[in-house]
Design a protein around this motif. Structure first.
Motif, PDB file in Angstrom:
ATOM      1  N   ASP A   1      40.587  50.255  24.726  1.00  0.00           N
ATOM      2  CA  ASP A   1      39.838  50.478  23.484  1.00  0.00           C
ATOM      3  C   ASP A   1      40.641  51.288  22.477  1.00  0.00           C
ATOM      4  N   GLU A   2      41.380  52.250  22.939  1.00  0.00           N
ATOM      5  CA  GLU A   2      42.201  53.047  22.033  1.00  0.00           C
ATOM      6  C   GLU A   2      43.344  52.213  21.455  1.00  0.00           C
ATOM      7  N   ALA A   3      43.934  51.368  22.259  1.00  0.00           N
ATOM      8  CA  ALA A   3      45.062  50.567  21.790  1.00  0.00           C
ATOM      9  C   ALA A   3      44.620  49.532  20.759  1.00  0.00           C
ATOM     10  N   ARG A   4      43.413  48.986  20.931  1.00  0.00           N
ATOM     11  CA  ARG A   4      42.920  47.969  20.003  1.00  0.00           C
ATOM     12  C   ARG A   4      42.081  48.562  18.881  1.00  0.00           C
ATOM     13  N   SER A   5      41.825  49.825  18.925  1.00  0.00           N
ATOM     14  CA  SER A   5      41.026  50.528  17.912  1.00  0.00           C
ATOM     15  C   SER A   5      39.617  49.971  17.819  1.00  0.00           C
ATOM     16  N   GLY A   6      39.029  49.649  18.946  1.00  0.00           N
ATOM     17  CA  GLY A   6      37.663  49.157  18.931  1.00  0.00           C
ATOM     18  C   GLY A   6      37.231  48.722  20.310  1.00  0.00           C
ATOM     19  N   SER A   7      36.025  48.181  20.350  1.00  0.00           N
ATOM     20  CA  SER A   7      35.496  47.694  21.615  1.00  0.00           C
ATOM     21  C   SER A   7      35.250  46.197  21.508  1.00  0.00           C
ATOM     22  N   THR A   8      35.009  45.559  22.632  1.00  0.00           N
ATOM     23  CA  THR A   8      34.740  44.122  22.642  1.00  0.00           C
ATOM     24  C   THR A   8      33.290  43.891  23.045  1.00  0.00           C
ATOM     25  N   PRO A   9      32.446  43.453  22.114  1.00  0.00           N
ATOM     26  CA  PRO A   9      31.036  43.246  22.442  1.00  0.00           C
ATOM     27  C   PRO A   9      30.755  41.906  23.107  1.00  0.00           C
ATOM     28  N   HIS A  10      31.742  41.054  23.272  1.00  0.00           N
ATOM     29  CA  HIS A  10      31.598  39.743  23.911  1.00  0.00           C
ATOM     30  C   HIS A  10      30.605  38.840  23.182  1.00  0.00           C
ATOM     31  N   ILE A  11      30.503  38.968  21.866  1.00  0.00           N
ATOM     32  CA  ILE A  11      29.562  38.150  21.097  1.00  0.00           C
ATOM     33  C   ILE A  11      30.058  36.708  20.972  1.00  0.00           C
ATOM     34  N   VAL A  12      31.348  36.491  21.043  1.00  0.00           N
ATOM     35  CA  VAL A  12      31.900  35.140  20.910  1.00  0.00           C
ATOM     36  C   VAL A  12      31.366  34.234  22.012  1.00  0.00           C
ATOM     37  N   ARG A  13      31.210  34.765  23.186  1.00  0.00           N
ATOM     38  CA  ARG A  13      30.674  34.003  24.312  1.00  0.00           C
ATOM     39  C   ARG A  13      29.290  33.448  23.979  1.00  0.00           C
ATOM     40  N   TYR A  14      28.441  34.281  23.380  1.00  0.00           N
ATOM     41  CA  TYR A  14      27.080  33.860  23.056  1.00  0.00           C
ATOM     42  C   TYR A  14      27.065  32.864  21.898  1.00  0.00           C
ATOM     43  N   VAL A  15      27.937  33.039  20.944  1.00  0.00           N
ATOM     44  CA  VAL A  15      28.025  32.095  19.826  1.00  0.00           C
ATOM     45  C   VAL A  15      28.472  30.731  20.338  1.00  0.00           C
ATOM     46  N   LEU A  16      29.443  30.683  21.233  1.00  0.00           N
ATOM     47  CA  LEU A  16      29.904  29.410  21.784  1.00  0.00           C
ATOM     48  C   LEU A  16      28.824  28.725  22.612  1.00  0.00           C
ATOM     49  N   ILE A  17      28.094  29.473  23.405  1.00  0.00           N
ATOM     50  CA  ILE A  17      27.018  28.898  24.214  1.00  0.00           C
ATOM     51  C   ILE A  17      25.923  28.344  23.315  1.00  0.00           C
ATOM     52  N   ALA A  18      25.525  29.110  22.299  1.00  0.00           N
ATOM     53  CA  ALA A  18      24.474  28.665  21.381  1.00  0.00           C
ATOM     54  C   ALA A  18      24.903  27.419  20.611  1.00  0.00           C
ATOM     55  N   SER A  19      26.147  27.378  20.138  1.00  0.00           N
ATOM     56  CA  SER A  19      26.609  26.214  19.388  1.00  0.00           C
ATOM     57  C   SER A  19      26.723  24.994  20.285  1.00  0.00           C
ATOM     58  N   LEU A  20      27.108  25.164  21.541  1.00  0.00           N
ATOM     59  CA  LEU A  20      27.166  24.047  22.478  1.00  0.00           C
ATOM     60  C   LEU A  20      25.772  23.474  22.726  1.00  0.00           C
ATOM     61  N   ILE A  21      24.799  24.347  22.930  1.00  0.00           N
ATOM     62  CA  ILE A  21      23.423  23.896  23.151  1.00  0.00           C
ATOM     63  C   ILE A  21      22.886  23.177  21.914  1.00  0.00           C
ATOM     64  N   LEU A  22      23.140  23.720  20.727  1.00  0.00           N
ATOM     65  CA  LEU A  22      22.682  23.075  19.497  1.00  0.00           C
ATOM     66  C   LEU A  22      23.344  21.718  19.287  1.00  0.00           C
ATOM     67  N   ALA A  23      24.623  21.596  19.602  1.00  0.00           N
ATOM     68  CA  ALA A  23      25.315  20.317  19.464  1.00  0.00           C
ATOM     69  C   ALA A  23      24.741  19.280  20.429  1.00  0.00           C
ATOM     70  N   ILE A  24      24.463  19.687  21.658  1.00  0.00           N
ATOM     71  CA  ILE A  24      23.876  18.763  22.641  1.00  0.00           C
ATOM     72  C   ILE A  24      22.493  18.326  22.191  1.00  0.00           C
ATOM     73  N   LEU A  25      21.680  19.252  21.694  1.00  0.00           N
ATOM     74  CA  LEU A  25      20.341  18.909  21.218  1.00  0.00           C
ATOM     75  C   LEU A  25      20.390  17.972  20.011  1.00  0.00           C
ATOM     76  N   ALA A  26      21.298  18.226  19.086  1.00  0.00           N
ATOM     77  CA  ALA A  26      21.408  17.377  17.898  1.00  0.00           C
ATOM     78  C   ALA A  26      21.852  15.968  18.278  1.00  0.00           C
ATOM     79  N   MET A  27      22.850  15.863  19.134  1.00  0.00           N
ATOM     80  CA  MET A  27      23.323  14.539  19.549  1.00  0.00           C
ATOM     81  C   MET A  27      22.255  13.794  20.340  1.00  0.00           C
TER      82      MET A  27
END
Length: 68
Positions: free
Chosen positions: A13-39
Motif C-alpha cells: 500500500d505504501e509503494a502504490r500510494s493507495g489501497s485496492t478495493p477490488h471493485i474491478v472484479r464486481y464491475v466485470l461480473i456485473a457487465s458479464l451478467i448484463l451482456a448474457i441477459l441482453a443477448m
C-alpha cells in the motif's frame, strides 16, 4: 516503512500510494451478467416473434430457407 542501511523497504500500500478495493472484479461480473441477459433477451424475443408465420398458414422447410 523500514530502513535497513541505505535500503528502504515499503509495504504494498505504501509503494502504490493507495489501497485496492477490488471493485474491478464486481464491475466485470456485473457487465458479464448484463451482456448474457441482453443477448438472451434478443435471442428469445426474435425466436418468439418468428415462431408463427405472418399469413397464418404453415410454411414448408423450402419456403423457410428461401425467406418465404
Amino acid at each position: 516503512m523500514q530502513r535497513v542501511g541505505d535500503e528502504v523497504h515499503l509495504d504494498e500500500d505504501e509503494a502504490r500510494s493507495g489501497s485496492t478495493p477490488h471493485i474491478v472484479r464486481y464491475v466485470l461480473i456485473a457487465s458479464l451478467i448484463l451482456a448474457i441477459l441482453a443477448m438472451s433477451a434478443i435471442w428469445i424475443s426474435r425466436a418468439w416473434w418468428e415462431q408463427s408465420p405472418p399469413q397464418g398458414h404453415p410454411v414448408t422447410a423450402e419456403e423457410h430457407a428461401l425467406g418465404g
